[in-house]
Design a protein around this motif. Structure first.
Motif, PDB file in Angstrom:
ATOM      1  N   ASN A 211       0.881  -1.116  -0.001  1.00 34.09           N
ATOM      2  CA  ASN A 211      -0.092  -0.130  -0.097  1.00 34.09           C
ATOM      3  C   ASN A 211       0.860   1.396  -0.024  1.00 34.09           C
ATOM      4  N   MET A 212       1.725   1.169   0.723  1.00 30.00           N
ATOM      5  CA  MET A 212       2.906   2.408   0.885  1.00 30.00           C
ATOM      6  C   MET A 212       3.604   2.357  -0.472  1.00 30.00           C
ATOM      7  N   ILE A 213       4.058   1.570  -0.966  1.00 27.38           N
ATOM      8  CA  ILE A 213       4.959   1.839  -2.201  1.00 27.38           C
ATOM      9  C   ILE A 213       3.890   2.160  -3.265  1.00 27.38           C
ATOM     10  N   SER A 214       2.784   1.696  -3.454  1.00 35.25           N
ATOM     11  CA  SER A 214       2.125   2.071  -4.618  1.00 35.25           C
ATOM     12  C   SER A 214       1.312   3.549  -4.282  1.00 35.25           C
ATOM     13  N   THR A 215       0.900   3.783  -3.320  1.00 39.07           N
ATOM     14  CA  THR A 215       0.232   4.922  -2.985  1.00 39.07           C
ATOM     15  C   THR A 215       1.487   6.264  -2.800  1.00 39.07           C
ATOM     16  N   ALA A 216       2.195   6.174  -2.255  1.00 36.54           N
ATOM     17  CA  ALA A 216       3.427   7.076  -2.126  1.00 36.54           C
ATOM     18  C   ALA A 216       4.017   7.392  -3.748  1.00 36.54           C
ATOM     19  N   SER A 217       4.278   6.059  -4.595  1.00 41.35           N
ATOM     20  CA  SER A 217       4.698   6.465  -5.845  1.00 41.35           C
ATOM     21  C   SER A 217       3.635   7.334  -6.683  1.00 41.35           C
ATOM     22  N   MET A 218       2.340   6.889  -6.350  1.00 42.07           N
ATOM     23  CA  MET A 218       1.208   7.698  -7.404  1.00 42.07           C
ATOM     24  C   MET A 218       1.291   9.204  -6.776  1.00 42.07           C
ATOM     25  N   ILE A 219       1.469   9.471  -5.484  1.00 36.59           N
ATOM     26  CA  ILE A 219       1.693  10.830  -5.099  1.00 36.59           C
ATOM     27  C   ILE A 219       2.787  11.472  -5.717  1.00 36.59           C
ATOM     28  N   LYS A 220       3.632  11.008  -5.646  1.00 35.78           N
ATOM     29  CA  LYS A 220       5.016  11.684  -6.245  1.00 35.78           C
ATOM     30  C   LYS A 220       4.846  11.663  -7.692  1.00 35.78           C
ATOM     31  N   LEU A 221       3.703  10.713  -8.354  1.00 38.12           N
ATOM     32  CA  LEU A 221       3.788  11.076  -9.766  1.00 38.12           C
ATOM     33  C   LEU A 221       2.366  12.177 -10.299  1.00 38.12           C
ATOM     34  N   GLY A 222       1.881  12.770  -9.154  1.00 35.50           N
ATOM     35  CA  GLY A 222       1.002  14.035  -9.394  1.00 35.50           C
ATOM     36  C   GLY A 222      -0.331  13.348  -9.310  1.00 35.50           C
ATOM     37  N   LYS A 223      -0.744  12.235  -8.537  1.00 33.72           N
ATOM     38  CA  LYS A 223      -1.922  11.601  -8.758  1.00 33.72           C
ATOM     39  C   LYS A 223      -2.789  11.979  -7.565  1.00 33.72           C
ATOM     40  N   ALA A 224      -2.292  12.943  -6.660  1.00 32.20           N
ATOM     41  CA  ALA A 224      -3.092  13.442  -5.548  1.00 32.20           C
ATOM     42  C   ALA A 224      -2.826  15.112  -5.450  1.00 32.20           C
ATOM     43  N   TYR A 225      -3.812  15.862  -4.892  1.00 30.26           N
ATOM     44  CA  TYR A 225      -3.672  17.105  -4.820  1.00 30.26           C
ATOM     45  C   TYR A 225      -4.147  17.361  -3.190  1.00 30.26           C
ATOM     46  N   GLY A 226      -3.138  17.647  -2.424  1.00 27.49           N
ATOM     47  CA  GLY A 226      -3.394  17.793  -0.967  1.00 27.49           C
ATOM     48  C   GLY A 226      -3.675  16.131  -0.760  1.00 27.49           C
ATOM     49  N   ASN A 227      -4.578  15.861   0.089  1.00 26.22           N
ATOM     50  CA  ASN A 227      -4.876  14.371   0.363  1.00 26.22           C
ATOM     51  C   ASN A 227      -6.117  13.910  -0.458  1.00 26.22           C
ATOM     52  N   LEU A 228      -6.279  14.478  -1.715  1.00 30.20           N
ATOM     53  CA  LEU A 228      -7.513  14.038  -2.316  1.00 30.20           C
ATOM     54  C   LEU A 228      -6.779  13.213  -3.772  1.00 30.20           C
ATOM     55  N   MET A 229      -7.667  12.277  -4.085  1.00 28.52           N
ATOM     56  CA  MET A 229      -7.432  11.584  -5.237  1.00 28.52           C
ATOM     57  C   MET A 229      -8.056  12.029  -6.442  1.00 28.52           C
ATOM     58  N   VAL A 230      -7.064  13.152  -7.088  1.00 25.38           N
ATOM     59  CA  VAL A 230      -7.469  13.926  -8.123  1.00 25.38           C
ATOM     60  C   VAL A 230      -7.319  12.907  -9.652  1.00 25.38           C
ATOM     61  N   ASP A 231      -7.060  11.898  -9.548  1.00 28.22           N
ATOM     62  CA  ASP A 231      -6.754  11.052 -10.542  1.00 28.22           C
ATOM     63  C   ASP A 231      -7.785  10.107 -10.728  1.00 28.22           C
ATOM     64  N   VAL A 232      -8.678   9.769  -9.853  1.00 30.63           N
ATOM     65  CA  VAL A 232      -9.690   8.747  -9.589  1.00 30.63           C
ATOM     66  C   VAL A 232     -10.248   8.456 -11.186  1.00 30.63           C
ATOM     67  N   ASN A 233     -10.468   7.292 -11.498  1.00 29.28           N
ATOM     68  CA  ASN A 233     -11.322   6.867 -12.809  1.00 29.28           C
ATOM     69  C   ASN A 233     -12.680   6.953 -12.392  1.00 29.28           C
ATOM     70  N   VAL A 234     -13.346   7.742 -13.241  1.00 30.14           N
ATOM     71  CA  VAL A 234     -14.754   7.943 -13.111  1.00 30.14           C
ATOM     72  C   VAL A 234     -15.450   6.820 -13.723  1.00 30.14           C
ATOM     73  N   SER A 235     -15.710   5.635 -13.309  1.00 29.46           N
ATOM     74  CA  SER A 235     -16.342   4.686 -14.045  1.00 29.46           C
ATOM     75  C   SER A 235     -17.804   4.297 -13.679  1.00 29.46           C
ATOM     76  N   ASN A 236     -18.400   4.955 -12.505  1.00 26.15           N
ATOM     77  CA  ASN A 236     -19.663   4.673 -12.178  1.00 26.15           C
ATOM     78  C   ASN A 236     -20.114   5.860 -11.451  1.00 26.15           C
ATOM     79  N   TYR A 237     -21.664   5.697 -11.139  1.00 26.73           N
ATOM     80  CA  TYR A 237     -22.094   6.643 -10.258  1.00 26.73           C
ATOM     81  C   TYR A 237     -21.394   7.173  -8.996  1.00 26.73           C
ATOM     82  N   LYS A 238     -21.092   6.142  -8.210  1.00 21.29           N
ATOM     83  CA  LYS A 238     -20.521   6.533  -7.004  1.00 21.29           C
ATOM     84  C   LYS A 238     -19.222   7.031  -7.285  1.00 21.29           C
TER      85      LYS A 238
END
Length: 301
Positions: A208-235
């Motif tokens: 969890n730490m490896i993938s999450t920290a890597s994605m944060i460092k790749l710009g996949k977060a803004y603050g603590n928000l998942m700004v690159d989430v894949n919008v694939s359903n209503y939720k």
């Protein structure tokens, strides 16, 4: 039994649980909980090794390479679990983070224990996905001696890919064939040798730490928000709108409209609102700033 196996920490008997079969339910659960509390402490002790691994992963993904988890049994399943969550959480391509199990996909739901004994199997599975020197391979084995993982890591290193060993024993065999070793020592399991317990919990935390920290460092977060989430359903669409609202302070309808105009790209919608630009202009800003929302907003000024 292999005598070398019996001396491993993961195969040692836990002094606290010698009579656990005679304990009542409450005491069994209390003991398990107390043992589990040791896991986070053990993970803390290997943070420098995890940090180095994250840097390898970030370098690979930035260069167009991949993160490959490979293991057998529970270890393999943990890699698959972490890998399959990356596309919906971070909008990564399905090939960017992959989990490979000894015995193939069918082994995820039905044990194929004999598959772990083949070094050549690990090599063949990496060859099958056409592993390259741009990739990072993390071999997972609680015992640290699984032949399948040894073969995979040895092959990865031989072609120039980064090879990381993740185990729960000191001086593990897989550590000897890797560029970097993460040896998280959680101590004997409450049931001797049942590494689906503390060992697996430690490995789940580390992956969890490896993938999450890597994605944060790749710009996949803004603050603590998942700004690159894949919008694939209503939720997930509602979550995406909520993220845009939080970042931009825009009302719901404006946030939803921006998301739809941006073809459900949360980053683009945020930059549109924050910089008062069009979809095309927002995408250009993001592209110029390697996909980092914060940089795109700041440099637009």
């Amino acid at each position: 039994m292999d005598r070398n196996l019996t001396i491993l920490t993961t195969e040692s008997r836990n002094e606290r649980t010698m009579n656990i079969d005679a304990e009542n339910t409450a005491d069994i659960l209390r003991i398990m909980n107390e043992e589990d509390q040791k896991v986070a402490v053990a993970v803390n002790a290997v943070l420098p090794d995890i940090e180095a691994t994250v840097e390898y992963v970030v370098q690979s993904l930035k260069a167009g390479g991949r993160l490959i988890y490979i293991g057998a049994g529970t270890s393999g399943r943990l890699g698959v679990l972490d890998a399959v969550e990356c596309p919906p959480t971070f909008s990564t391509h399905p090939s960017a983070v992959q989990g490979i199990m000894a015995g193939g996909a069918g082994a995820f739901t039905k044990a194929a224990e004999g598959a772990e004994d083949s070094e050549e199997g690990g090599v063949q599975d990496l060859q099958r996905i056409e592993l390259t020197s741009a990739d990072t391979v993390i071999g997972i084995a609680a015992s640290g001696r699984t032949p399948y993982v040894i073969g995979a890591l040895r092959y990865a290193k031989s072609i120039g890919a980064k090879a990381i060993a993740l185990s729960c024993n000191e001086n593990a065999a897989i550590s000897q064939v890797a560029d970097r070793a993460i040896e998280v020592i959680v101590g004997p399991e409450i049931l001797t040798g049942s590494t689906r317990l503390k060992s697996a919990t430690a490995h789940k935390m580390i992956l969890n730490m490896i993938s999450t920290a890597s994605m944060i460092k790749l710009g996949k977060a803004y603050g603590n928000l998942m700004v690159d989430v894949n919008v694939s359903n209503y939720k997930l669409k509602e979550r995406a709108v909520g993220i845009i609202e939080k970042v931009t302070a825009a009302p719901y309808e404006e946030a939803k409209k921006a998301l739809e105009e941006a073809n459900n790209e949360v980053k683009t919608a945020i930059v549109m609102i924050k910089t008062q630009t069009t979809v095309e202009e927002a995408r250009t800003l993001l592209e110029k700033n390697d996909g980092y929302v914060r940089k795109a907003i700041e440099r637009s000024k």
